[in-house]
Design a protein around this motif. Sequence first.
Motif, PDB file in Angstrom:
ATOM      1  N   GLU B 177      59.432 -39.048  80.845  1.00 50.17           N
ATOM      2  CA  GLU B 177      59.154 -38.485  79.519  1.00 50.17           C
ATOM      3  C   GLU B 177      57.739 -38.806  79.049  1.00 50.17           C
ATOM      4  O   GLU B 177      57.140 -38.025  78.316  1.00 50.17           O
ATOM      5  CB  GLU B 177      60.149 -39.027  78.481  1.00 50.17           C
ATOM      6  CG  GLU B 177      61.557 -38.499  78.620  1.00 50.17           C
ATOM      7  CD  GLU B 177      62.378 -39.320  79.575  1.00 50.17           C
ATOM      8  OE1 GLU B 177      61.819 -40.257  80.203  1.00 50.17           O
ATOM      9  OE2 GLU B 177      63.576 -39.021  79.726  1.00 50.17           O
ATOM     10  N   LEU B 178      57.231 -39.971  79.488  1.00 53.57           N
ATOM     11  CA  LEU B 178      55.868 -40.323  79.105  1.00 53.57           C
ATOM     12  C   LEU B 178      54.892 -39.291  79.651  1.00 53.57           C
ATOM     13  O   LEU B 178      53.932 -38.889  78.984  1.00 53.57           O
ATOM     14  CB  LEU B 178      55.500 -41.696  79.652  1.00 53.57           C
ATOM     15  CG  LEU B 178      56.059 -42.884  78.898  1.00 53.57           C
ATOM     16  CD1 LEU B 178      55.689 -44.166  79.610  1.00 53.57           C
ATOM     17  CD2 LEU B 178      55.524 -42.889  77.492  1.00 53.57           C
ATOM     18  N   ASP B 180      55.729 -36.158  80.554  1.00 59.69           N
ATOM     19  CA  ASP B 180      55.985 -34.893  79.857  1.00 59.69           C
ATOM     20  C   ASP B 180      55.229 -34.860  78.543  1.00 59.69           C
ATOM     21  O   ASP B 180      54.591 -33.875  78.184  1.00 59.69           O
ATOM     22  CB  ASP B 180      57.484 -34.748  79.556  1.00 59.69           C
ATOM     23  CG  ASP B 180      58.292 -34.504  80.814  1.00 59.69           C
ATOM     24  OD1 ASP B 180      57.676 -34.144  81.838  1.00 59.69           O
ATOM     25  OD2 ASP B 180      59.508 -34.692  80.779  1.00 59.69           O
ATOM     26  N   SER B 181      55.358 -35.981  77.839  1.00 64.08           N
ATOM     27  CA  SER B 181      54.743 -36.066  76.527  1.00 64.08           C
ATOM     28  C   SER B 181      53.227 -35.887  76.631  1.00 64.08           C
ATOM     29  O   SER B 181      52.627 -35.146  75.847  1.00 64.08           O
ATOM     30  CB  SER B 181      55.102 -37.417  75.929  1.00 64.08           C
ATOM     31  OG  SER B 181      54.587 -37.520  74.651  1.00 64.08           O
ATOM     32  N   ALA B 182      52.620 -36.531  77.616  1.00 65.42           N
ATOM     33  CA  ALA B 182      51.173 -36.411  77.776  1.00 65.42           C
ATOM     34  C   ALA B 182      50.772 -34.986  78.157  1.00 65.42           C
ATOM     35  O   ALA B 182      49.732 -34.484  77.742  1.00 65.42           O
ATOM     36  CB  ALA B 182      50.679 -37.401  78.832  1.00 65.42           C
ATOM     37  N   ARG B 183      51.631 -34.338  78.927  1.00 66.94           N
ATOM     38  CA  ARG B 183      51.311 -32.951  79.286  1.00 66.94           C
ATOM     39  C   ARG B 183      51.388 -32.047  78.070  1.00 66.94           C
ATOM     40  O   ARG B 183      50.579 -31.134  77.903  1.00 66.94           O
ATOM     41  CB  ARG B 183      52.272 -32.452  80.376  1.00 66.94           C
ATOM     42  CG  ARG B 183      51.885 -32.944  81.760  1.00 66.94           C
ATOM     43  CD  ARG B 183      52.922 -32.577  82.770  1.00 66.94           C
ATOM     44  NE  ARG B 183      53.021 -31.134  82.961  1.00 66.94           N
ATOM     45  CZ  ARG B 183      54.100 -30.518  83.430  1.00 66.94           C
ATOM     46  NH1 ARG B 183      55.153 -31.196  83.766  1.00 66.94           N
ATOM     47  NH2 ARG B 183      54.099 -29.218  83.587  1.00 66.94           N
ATOM     48  N   LEU B 184      52.352 -32.310  77.195  1.00 69.73           N
ATOM     49  CA  LEU B 184      52.434 -31.523  75.961  1.00 69.73           C
ATOM     50  C   LEU B 184      51.218 -31.787  75.086  1.00 69.73           C
ATOM     51  O   LEU B 184      50.771 -30.921  74.352  1.00 69.73           O
ATOM     52  CB  LEU B 184      53.703 -31.873  75.182  1.00 69.73           C
ATOM     53  CG  LEU B 184      55.018 -31.421  75.801  1.00 69.73           C
ATOM     54  CD1 LEU B 184      56.183 -31.987  75.026  1.00 69.73           C
ATOM     55  CD2 LEU B 184      55.102 -29.901  75.830  1.00 69.73           C
ATOM     56  N   ASP B 185      50.709 -33.003  75.179  1.00 69.91           N
ATOM     57  CA  ASP B 185      49.536 -33.362  74.382  1.00 69.91           C
ATOM     58  C   ASP B 185      48.255 -32.775  74.951  1.00 69.91           C
ATOM     59  O   ASP B 185      47.197 -32.920  74.343  1.00 69.91           O
ATOM     60  CB  ASP B 185      49.387 -34.891  74.306  1.00 69.91           C
ATOM     61  CG  ASP B 185      50.470 -35.508  73.448  1.00 69.91           C
ATOM     62  OD1 ASP B 185      51.087 -34.761  72.676  1.00 69.91           O
ATOM     63  OD2 ASP B 185      50.693 -36.722  73.550  1.00 69.91           O
ATOM     64  N   GLY B 186      48.320 -32.180  76.100  1.00 68.12           N
ATOM     65  CA  GLY B 186      47.147 -31.483  76.600  1.00 68.12           C
ATOM     66  C   GLY B 186      46.522 -32.045  77.863  1.00 68.12           C
ATOM     67  O   GLY B 186      45.446 -31.624  78.253  1.00 68.12           O
ATOM     68  N   TYR B 187      47.192 -32.997  78.495  1.00 72.02           N
ATOM     69  CA  TYR B 187      46.637 -33.535  79.724  1.00 72.02           C
ATOM     70  C   TYR B 187      47.093 -32.701  80.914  1.00 72.02           C
ATOM     71  O   TYR B 187      48.250 -32.287  80.980  1.00 72.02           O
ATOM     72  CB  TYR B 187      47.097 -34.980  79.924  1.00 72.02           C
ATOM     73  CG  TYR B 187      46.283 -35.999  79.159  1.00 72.02           C
ATOM     74  CD1 TYR B 187      45.276 -35.600  78.286  1.00 72.02           C
ATOM     75  CD2 TYR B 187      46.524 -37.351  79.312  1.00 72.02           C
ATOM     76  CE1 TYR B 187      44.540 -36.532  77.604  1.00 72.02           C
ATOM     77  CE2 TYR B 187      45.780 -38.294  78.609  1.00 72.02           C
ATOM     78  CZ  TYR B 187      44.792 -37.872  77.754  1.00 72.02           C
ATOM     79  OH  TYR B 187      44.068 -38.794  77.068  1.00 72.02           O
ATOM     80  N   VAL B 196      47.769 -41.966  82.218  1.00 73.61           N
ATOM     81  CA  VAL B 196      49.058 -42.476  81.752  1.00 73.61           C
ATOM     82  C   VAL B 196      49.767 -43.273  82.838  1.00 73.61           C
ATOM     83  O   VAL B 196      50.190 -44.402  82.624  1.00 73.61           O
ATOM     84  CB  VAL B 196      49.966 -41.311  81.276  1.00 73.61           C
ATOM     85  CG1 VAL B 196      51.328 -41.842  80.854  1.00 73.61           C
ATOM     86  CG2 VAL B 196      49.302 -40.566  80.135  1.00 73.61           C
ATOM     87  N   LEU B 200      50.085 -47.767  83.657  1.00 74.01           N
ATOM     88  CA  LEU B 200      51.423 -48.351  83.592  1.00 74.01           C
ATOM     89  C   LEU B 200      51.845 -48.930  84.942  1.00 74.01           C
ATOM     90  O   LEU B 200      52.624 -49.871  85.011  1.00 74.01           O
ATOM     91  CB  LEU B 200      52.438 -47.299  83.155  1.00 74.01           C
ATOM     92  CG  LEU B 200      52.286 -46.826  81.714  1.00 74.01           C
ATOM     93  CD1 LEU B 200      53.244 -45.686  81.437  1.00 74.01           C
ATOM     94  CD2 LEU B 200      52.549 -47.974  80.765  1.00 74.01           C
TER      95      LEU B 200
END
Lengths: 366, 285
Positions: B177-178, B180-187, B196, B200
């Motif tokens: 999900e981390l 996914d979230s970054a991809r939604l944010d534009g990465y 990301v 980690l």
Amino acid sequence: MASVTLKQVHKRYGKVHAVRGISMEIQDGEFMAFLGPSGCGKSSTMRMIAGLEEITSGDILFDGESIIEKKPSQRNVAMAFETYALYPTLTVYENLAFPLRAAGMKGDEVDRRVQEVGEIIGITEIFDRKPAKLSSGQSQAVGLARALIRKPNVFLLDEPISHLDTSQRFHMRVYLKRLHLEFGHTMILVTHDQEDAMALSDRVAVMSEGILHQVDTPRNIYENPLDLFVAGFIGNLPMNFIDAQVKREDGYFYLVNKAMRVPLPEVFTPKAEAGQLPEEVVIGIRPYHISLVSSDTPGSVSAEIFVVEALGDMNVATVQLNGQRLQAVCPTTYRAAPHTPVALAMKAEHTLLFDKASGRRVPADR
Amino acid sequence: MKVKKFTAMDILRQTIIMAVLIVMLFPIYWMIVTSLKPTNLILMNPPVFTFKPTLEHYIYAFEQANFALYIRNTLLAAIFSTIIVVVAGSLASYGFARYNVGGGNLMFFILTTRMMPAIAVVLPFFVIFRTAGNSAIGQFFHLGMDRIGTLVVCYTIFNLPFAIWLMHSFFQDIPVELEDSARLDGYSRIKVFFKVVLPLAAPGIAVTAIFCLLFSWNEYLFASILTRDMAKTITVGVGDFWTQRGILWGPLSAAATVCVMPMIAFALLLQKWIVRGLTFGAVRG
């Protein structure tokens, strides 16, 4: 904000056909829930809307414009995840600022927006903390704040509250509902929890095995389920199903099986007269609409008690009828030992009929 | 103050631990002691335990036996192979962890390369590297007999499968999900990996790198067969003191001590992480 349209959306993972031709229209500003058991394709559908999964065939439109060629970030959707998906190495503040910076926003503007959303959600006091130091409720609040921060077209919620314990869940649910009413985002909630779906959404889409069974308001989903799956899935106490045949005797229609013979509810009579009722049917009736009555009540069915449970606000009697178990809601004062003979009365106006062969509900003439 | 009472079980446990420790640590103790003893006391029987320590064997090892060169060779081979392994291995294991490349079969195939004894491939390697050393490209990459490039390639080949397996578990521990979230944010996917995932996975990658360094440092077989003088490594170099004139116990112990010390230091410093690496990511990150 945007309306979302799905047109014959399919998703295959190798041999697995996870989503099988889903079409629906989600209005601008609507709160829609995708509800179904795990593996029903609801998450895949959401991920295709977000652009995290490619679509196998079909089309997805935002405000009438196809977006399936666009990258996730170009779709301007925000997502809140079941596991919060906060970056563990960043503070709450940095987590909120991350999407803005990724979108190229600079210094002061970022700070202003983070403060603004932090105040709306009420998390400004925990800005300095790392995610590991947050409670699950706080984590989800931060998750929601991060989703809100970019003013998204569509707000996607992937089981955001099913991780939380009961009291926090109620809190977050009320909160989400309020958030939606205030800001009017188009929201899509994916959940396996019918209570969350019914409580939050304007409309519910019930799915199983990649198929969309019914899209309707929570009220209609509950009262007029289109098929056996929806009928059985919705409702905290599962609906009772009884196999029966439609028989005509002395000019009257009856629902008959080995253990019972009850008059066909009047609303179905015109269909029966016209020969439009299937012969083999499944009677569907919710436990709230079966009552225990004295055995001389006309039209009652005799059965015997299996067990009576006290649930606090009601008692639920499970009875044996022809080897089948049915549940009936009864007053909290009701007690009975197993094997006690009882009589059941089904409320005719709440009796649903399903075609046994197809599983579809037979609409009544009202 | 509360005095803890020892039960019979405690005493038994402590005794066993002591016994194991003595068996394990005595050779190391003896090696260090021998390296510091004057030559005439080394083979005394009964052994002497008190003596005036001397560094003469260390001086001998470094001045007469070229030990500095061996350390340099070992470090170069270990560091270069580890860099290659970590870069290639992290990308590969991320691919396996997230995109299920090869459907599990490819990853298993990679692991199978670790299943044969290394000795089975030494002769083919010998021929391959000798031939490679005669080509221009081989020359450029320092391949050939008795050259460091050869060791780098060998160590890479033998560490890469292990590194992929180890890092795979670390990457799997990172919630998808981390990303996914970054991809939604534009990465982009590449940016997600570098911005990301890598931060980690850093502890896991560090553990992997340490293991690769240790394995390369300790490697003996390839180095003994594929090097002679110029590219000789420290483990092979220890054998230098087994001469026609007899075994030079003092310098040999000194060399062995030099060989072992960095490993012991590493192990003490990074104990916690190494244990975590050995449990293969069973602990969530």
